[in-house]
Design an enzyme around this catalytic site. Structure first.
Site, short mmCIF file in Angstrom:
data_model
loop_
_atom_site.label_atom_id
_atom_site.label_comp_id
_atom_site.label_asym_id
_atom_site.label_seq_id
_atom_site.Cartn_x
_atom_site.Cartn_y
_atom_site.Cartn_z
CG ASP A 1 4.56 16.43 -14.37
OD1 ASP A 1 4.95 15.34 -13.91
OD2 ASP A 1 4.76 16.79 -15.55
CE LYS B 1 8.25 17.89 -15.74
NZ LYS B 1 8.62 17.12 -16.87
O1 C5P Z 1 -1.29 13.68 -15.65
P1 C5P Z 1 -1.22 14.46 -16.93
O2 C5P Z 1 -2.54 15.05 -17.31
O3 C5P Z 1 -0.13 15.46 -16.96
O4 C5P Z 1 -0.87 13.39 -18.05
C1 C5P Z 1 -1.02 13.67 -19.42
C2 C5P Z 1 -1.12 12.35 -20.16
O5 C5P Z 1 0.12 11.63 -20.08
C3 C5P Z 1 -2.15 11.38 -19.59
O6 C5P Z 1 -3.41 11.60 -20.16
C4 C5P Z 1 -1.58 10.02 -19.97
O7 C5P Z 1 -1.93 9.73 -21.29
C5 C5P Z 1 -0.09 10.24 -19.92
N1 C5P Z 1 0.51 9.80 -18.64
C6 C5P Z 1 0.66 8.43 -18.40
N2 C5P Z 1 1.19 8.03 -17.20
C7 C5P Z 1 1.61 8.92 -16.30
C8 C5P Z 1 1.48 10.32 -16.53
C9 C5P Z 1 0.94 10.71 -17.73
O8 C5P Z 1 0.30 7.60 -19.23
N3 C5P Z 1 2.12 8.49 -15.16
#
Ligand code: C5P
Length: 317
Positions: free
Chosen positions: A141, A11
């Site tokens: 995601d 994406k």
């Molecule tokens: O959800 P995911 O594991 O992909 O997110 C990776 C990191 O990105 C999280 O640990 C967080 O620090 C940050 N993040 C965030 N807010 C979001 C998505 C991701 O702070 N909405």
């Protein structure tokens, strides 16, 4: 029991706006996400033993418990222990085409494919919302990757509102092979620098998120107005990545100097994409940037918008 082969598209973010903090430590976001046809292939083969095994052709992808695809299989085992006991384990082979830690949801889309594949292999009959709820436990995601196409994503990114599929545009992606950016670092740095401006009032948060739905970018997408879309691309995380990573800033500038419709960093970077109205224009933009930055470490991909998420490649017996 059958084996399955799935296509897991990458994406890009056409709009990524950070609205505020959340009590769970994440950020409240308003995004417009778009699938592209650059994709990994995920093969799932049933095992007669109770093992989850992961193979990947990319040296930076851990073939162990740190892999998001492994975690997706582990989550399915925990959620459906009796089914796992009946059917046994799984061998997951990831054919990686999407660059790693690049802001293109490569790990998330592989995990989404494992959820879909195990749902089929174990004949669970999970609904799309049930799969998305499972996916959200693993990464923000993943719910989008399951559905794919064009969608508004709010909350921490897991609340998906699909738009009519748009697959007529092309992108050129540029990424330095040895450059990776941690998403957690990008968001944390943003919080440190811009946290003072976060929206803290729930009503204002909701109205900021709603603004994306009725905003000019969605209108431009519906009208397939490439010039408008190109001008309206937005990513708040550029504010922390561009000043600290000059290579990304230079790459964006080089894309800007071509005739592309617009250019933007995707997600937390470091991939930069240029929006193009045709494959011919995308190839010309790629050529111009290759000449402007003749660095052998800089990789390019030309890819088309896709209106699909995880798809079955073919049922393998
Ligand atoms: O959800 P995911 O594991 O992909 O997110 C990776 C990191 O990105 C999280 O640990 C967080 O620090 C940050 N993040 C965030 N807010 C979001 C998505 C991701 O702070 N909405």
């Amino acid at each position: 029991m059958r084996s399955y082969s799935l296509i897991a598209p990458a994406k890009i973010n056409l709009h990524l706006e950070i609205l505020g903090d959340r009590v769970d430590g994440y950020h409240e976001l308003a995004m417009l996400m778009q699938s592209i046809d650059l994709a990994d292939t995920i093969d799932l083969h049933p095992l007669s033993t109770d093992i989850i095994r992961v193979h990947c052709n990319h040296p930076l992808v851990p073939p162990d418990k740190g892999n998001l695809a492994y975690k997706a299989a582990q989550l399915m085992v925990e959620e459906f222990p009796e089914v796992f006991a009946r059917f046994g384990g799984v061998e997951i082979t990831i054919n990686k085409q999407i660059p790693v830690a690049a802001g293109l949801a490569g790990g998330s889309t592989d995990a989404a494919a494992v959820l879909v594949g195990l749902d089929m292999m174990w004949q669970l009959g999970l609904t799309r919302p049930e799969l998305q709820e499972l996916g959200a436990k693993l990464g923000s995601d993943i719910p989008f990757c399951l559905t794919g196409g064009t969608a508004i994503a709010t909350g921490r990114g897991e609340e998906i509102d699909s738009l009519l599929g748009i697959d007529s545009f092309y992108v050129v992606l540029g990424k330095y092979r040895r450059l990776t950016i941690s998403t957690a670092w990008a968001y944390q740095t943003y919080r440190t620098q811009f946290g003072h401006s976060y929206v803290r009032n729930a009503e204002r948060l909701a109205s900021s998120a709603a603004r994306v739905h009725s905003g000019p970018l969605v209108k431009a997408m519906i009208n397939k107005d490439g010039v408008q879309i190109g001008q309206l691309l937005h990513n708040d995380l550029e504010k922390v990545v561009l000043p600290t990573t000059p290579q990304v800033a230079q790459l964006k500038e080089a894309f800007q100097n071509t005739g592309a419709l617009g250019t933007m960093m995707s997600g937390s970077g470091p991939t930069v994409f240029a929006l193009c109205e045709s494959e011919a224009q995308a190839l010309e933009v790629q050529h111009q940037v290759r000449v402007a930055i003749p660095d052998p470490d800089l990789d390019f991909w030309v890819s088309k918008f896709s209106n699909q998420g995880i798809q079955l490649a073919s049922p393998v017996s």
